[in-house]
Design a protein around this motif. Structure first.
Motif, PDB file in Angstrom:
ATOM      1  N   GLU A  50     -20.093   1.322  19.553  1.00  0.00           N
ATOM      2  CA  GLU A  50     -19.062   2.126  20.205  1.00  0.00           C
ATOM      3  C   GLU A  50     -19.628   2.641  21.518  1.00  0.00           C
ATOM      4  N   LEU A  69     -14.725  -4.811  24.033  1.00  0.00           N
ATOM      5  CA  LEU A  69     -13.568  -4.065  24.503  1.00  0.00           C
ATOM      6  C   LEU A  69     -13.990  -2.878  25.350  1.00  0.00           C
ATOM      7  N   VAL A  71     -13.081   0.720  26.722  1.00  0.00           N
ATOM      8  CA  VAL A  71     -12.283   1.777  26.102  1.00  0.00           C
ATOM      9  C   VAL A  71     -12.021   2.881  27.124  1.00  0.00           C
ATOM     10  N   HIS A  75      -8.863   5.637  23.281  1.00  0.00           N
ATOM     11  CA  HIS A  75      -8.001   4.797  22.455  1.00  0.00           C
ATOM     12  C   HIS A  75      -7.429   3.579  23.182  1.00  0.00           C
ATOM     13  N   THR A  77      -7.597   0.193  25.134  1.00  0.00           N
ATOM     14  CA  THR A  77      -8.646  -0.818  25.185  1.00  0.00           C
ATOM     15  C   THR A  77      -8.197  -2.026  25.987  1.00  0.00           C
ATOM     16  N   GLU A  79      -9.908  -6.163  26.390  1.00  0.00           N
ATOM     17  CA  GLU A  79     -11.012  -7.085  26.146  1.00  0.00           C
ATOM     18  C   GLU A  79     -11.570  -7.591  27.471  1.00  0.00           C
ATOM     19  N   VAL A 102     -19.476  -0.638  25.874  1.00  0.00           N
ATOM     20  CA  VAL A 102     -18.218  -1.184  25.375  1.00  0.00           C
ATOM     21  C   VAL A 102     -18.192  -1.098  23.855  1.00  0.00           C
ATOM     22  N   ARG A 103     -17.017  -1.296  23.296  1.00  0.00           N
ATOM     23  CA  ARG A 103     -16.882  -1.413  21.845  1.00  0.00           C
ATOM     24  C   ARG A 103     -17.048  -2.889  21.478  1.00  0.00           C
ATOM     25  N   HIS A 186      -4.662  -4.817  21.429  1.00  0.00           N
ATOM     26  CA  HIS A 186      -5.862  -4.098  21.876  1.00  0.00           C
ATOM     27  C   HIS A 186      -6.625  -4.917  22.914  1.00  0.00           C
TER      28      HIS A 186
END
Length: 247
Positions: A50, A69, A71, A75, A77, A79, A102-103, A186
Motif C-alpha cells: 500500500e 495502482l 491511489v 480511494h 485509483t 492502473e 503505489v498499491r 479501479h
C-alpha cells in the motif's frame, strides 16, 4: 523451494524458472541468490503493498499477475502498470525508496519468488548483473507508466479498455482471463457503469465476449484497431527493455 525459483539449468539458458528476469541472470549469480528466494502463493485481491507502507519483500511473479495502482485521496485509483513473469515489483528499495508509492494488488492468482528487501539490497550492491537488470527494468516500467498516464488523460474509455485487455493478454499469454467490472473500474479510474458500457461496445463488435468477469478476446486484430496507439507504444517499450535483459 519449488520449481518456480529453482536454478536447474539446461542447454541454451535457465530451465524451470517461472520468472524471466531471474532466468536472465548469469548462472553463477542465480545460484548465489537461490537460497534467498522463497516461493509463495498469491491470490486474486491480495494487496502486496500500500502507498506509504514499508516494502519488506521483493516479488518476482511466475504465473501470477500483479496490478500497480496509483491511489488518490485514499480511494480513487488508476492502473499505471502490470507485472507478470517478465518483471518484478519492489526493486526500488535498492534505490533508496523504502516506502511503496503505489498499491500492488494481485490480478491473477499464482506463484511468485520472494526475497526479503534487506537481502535484495545487500546483493544489489555487490552483483553487477542485478544492477543492470534493475536499471533496465525500472526504466521500462517508467516508460510504460508515463504512456498509460497520457492515455488515461486523452483517450476515450473504449480505446483505453481495449488497450488494457490487450496488455493483460500479453502478460498472461492467453486470450482468456478473468477480470471483474469492479477491478476494471479501479484500473481505469472510472465508474463501473462506464466499464459496462465500453465492454458492451466491444462485445457488440464481436471483438470480445464478457460474462461474469470471464473475458475472451475473439478478434485480436480488431481489438488492436479499436485500441489507441498507446497499446503499441507500451508493448514496444516493454519489448525493447526485455530484449536488453533477455539477450
Amino acid at each position: 523451494m519449488n520449481l518456480s525459483c529453482s536454478t536447474n539449468q539446461g542447454q541454451g539458458g535457465q530451465q524451470g524458472i517461472g520468472n524471466r528476469l531471474l532466468a536472465s541472470l548469469p548462472a553463477d549469480d542465480l545460484e548465489h541468490l537461490s537460497p534467498l528466494l522463497d516461493t509463495v502463493k498469491v491470490e486474486v485481491g491480495d494487496v502486496l503493498y500500500e502507498p506509504g507502507q514499508a516494502m519488506r519483500h521483493i516479488y518476482f511473479p511466475a504465473d501470477s499477475l500483479i496490478s500497480l495502482l496509483a491511489v488518490a485521496e485514499g480511494h480513487m485509483t488508476l492502473e499505471i502498470g502490470s507485472v507478470g513473469r517478465e518483471g518484478m515489483i519492489g526493486a526500488s528499495v535498492a534505490l533508496g525508496h523504502d516506502l511503496a508509492q503505489v498499491r500492488a494488488v494481485v490480478q491473477r492468482s499464482g506463484s511468485a519468488c520472494r526475497m526479503e528487501s534487506a537481502n535484495f539490497c545487500a546483493e544489489f550492491t555487490k552483483t553487477e548483473s542485478l544492477q543492470r537488470l534493475l536499471y533496465r527494468y525500472t526504466d521500462t516500467l517508467l516508460a510504460q507508466a508515463i504512456q498509460i498516464a497520457v492515455c488515461s488523460r486523452f483517450h476515450v474509455l473504449e480505446a483505453r479498455l481495449a488497450r488494457s485487455l490487450l496488455i493483460t493478454r500479453d502478460r498472461l499469454q492467453s486470450e482468456k482471463f478473468h477480470l471483474t467490472h469492479e477491478f476494471l473500474a479501479h484500473a481505469l479510474g472510472v465508474r463501473r457503469v462506464g466499464v459496462t458500457k465500453a465492454a458492451s461496445a466491444l462485445q457488440h463488435q464481436k471483438l470480445i465476449t464478457y460474462s461474469r468477469g470471464n473475458i475472451e478476446i475473439l478478434d485480436s486484430t480488431g481489438l488492436e484497431a479499436v485500441s489507441c496507439r498507446c497499446y503499441k507504444l507500451v508493448k514496444d517499450a516493454g519489448m525493447t527493455g526485455m530484449a536488453n535483459e533477455f539477450r
